[in-house]
Write a protein that holds these residues in place. Structure first.
Motif: not given
Length: 310
Positions: A72, A36, A280
């Motif tokens: 994330s 990611t 991702m």
């Protein structure tokens, strides 16, 4: 209501209590998070250094990649760390910050996706006026408005939850990050009002954003009726990546947040889609289907190799 907090920290139950499964998940999610960060950084670097990727679409994409990294990062490092340790605690302040960041970046991403849909709508429906309608100033305003909208939503959610008292002795959150529903389950007060307010706030944003997306793609489909089959396919192909990301992000979010305050065993698995997997997958979705991005990445790689050889 007197806000009495005897709880100074929370215990995250995480994804699994099985140590063998936890080790496998550690390697898997470490790979996902690394992908990611580097994937989205590559997109940002490619767009910023390429003279060819200067359209509003790539401007929005670079900010979407930044938000994906931040979104994330708000949950993945803590999840990865907790998979290898026995002590899965998070401080009260840390939990507050995590809840705020997750809702801030998540809501900002939703608004950015709507802005990107508007950009594609103008590009396809009014190609001759596109540069003047979606000007650099308009792009900056849309990005700023997305961030402001995410900030206001997150601030409201955080204040609604943490104005409740957490008296203990129970402080275990059945999740891998601090989220609204697990926290409401621990509050020692009537959470009905907060639960309804949360659902209304999230529902209004979801309804408004869905309306914006639906209007954009309805206008696109209407404008394609006058084009040749080849022109239709080309226009739809430019929108396919965005549609894929919208479906991957909106579906799980709607399942989690557009319901009364309750938790289900599947919540943690569903949450993985929009906090870990979608950030991702975005770099792959936008690069593998975009020849301009692939060519610019090749140019960036060739330039880097030449500099390293000098």
């Amino acid at each position: 209501m007197e806000n009495t907090n005897n709880v100074t920290e929370f215990i995250l139950h995480g994804l699994t209590q099985d140590r063998t499964v936890a080790k496998v998940c550690f390697l898997l999610f470490l790979l996902f998070y690394t992908t990611t960060v580097f994937g989205n950084l590559l997109i940002i670097l490619t767009i910023r250094t390429s003279d060819l990727l200067n359209s509003p679409m790539y401007f929005f994409l670079s900010y979407l990649s930044f938000v994906d990294i931040s979104y994330s990062t708000a949950s993945a490092p803590k999840l990865i760390h907790d998979l290898l340790v026995e002590d899965r605690t998070i401080s009260f302040v840390g939990c507050t910050a995590q809840l705020f960041c997750i809702h801030f970046f998540g809501c900002t991403e939703v608004f950015l996706l709507v802005a990107m849909a508007y950009d594609r709508c103008v590009a396809i429906c009014k190609p001759l006026h596109y540069p003047s309608i979606v000007s650099p100033r308009v792009c900056r305003c849309l990005v700023a408005a997305s961030g402001l909208g995410g900030f206001v939503h997150s601030l409201v959610q955080t204040l609604l939850v943490f104005q409740l008292p957490f008296c203990g002795p129970s402080n275990g959150l059945d999740h891998y990050f601090c989220d609204v529903h697990p926290l409401l389950a621990l509050a020692c007060a009537d959470t009905h009002t907060v639960s309804v307010s949360n659902a209304v706030s999230t529902g209004l944003i979801s309804l408004g954003c869905f309306g914006g997306l639906a209007a954009s793609y309805t206008a696109i489909l209407a404008s394609l009726r006058t084009r040749s089959p080849k022109g239709r396919l080309k226009a739809l192909y430019t929108c396919s990546s965005h549609i894929t990301v919208v479906m991957l992000f909106f579906g799980p979010c709607i399942f989690i947040y557009l319901r009364p305050s309750s938790t289900f065993p599947a919540d943690k698995v569903v949450s993985l889609f929009y906090t870990i997997l979608t950030p991702m997958l975005n770099p792959f979705i936008y690069t593998l289907r975009n020849q301009e991005m692939k060519n610019s990445m090749k140019t960036l790689w060739s330039r880097t190799v030449r500099r390293s050889e000098e």
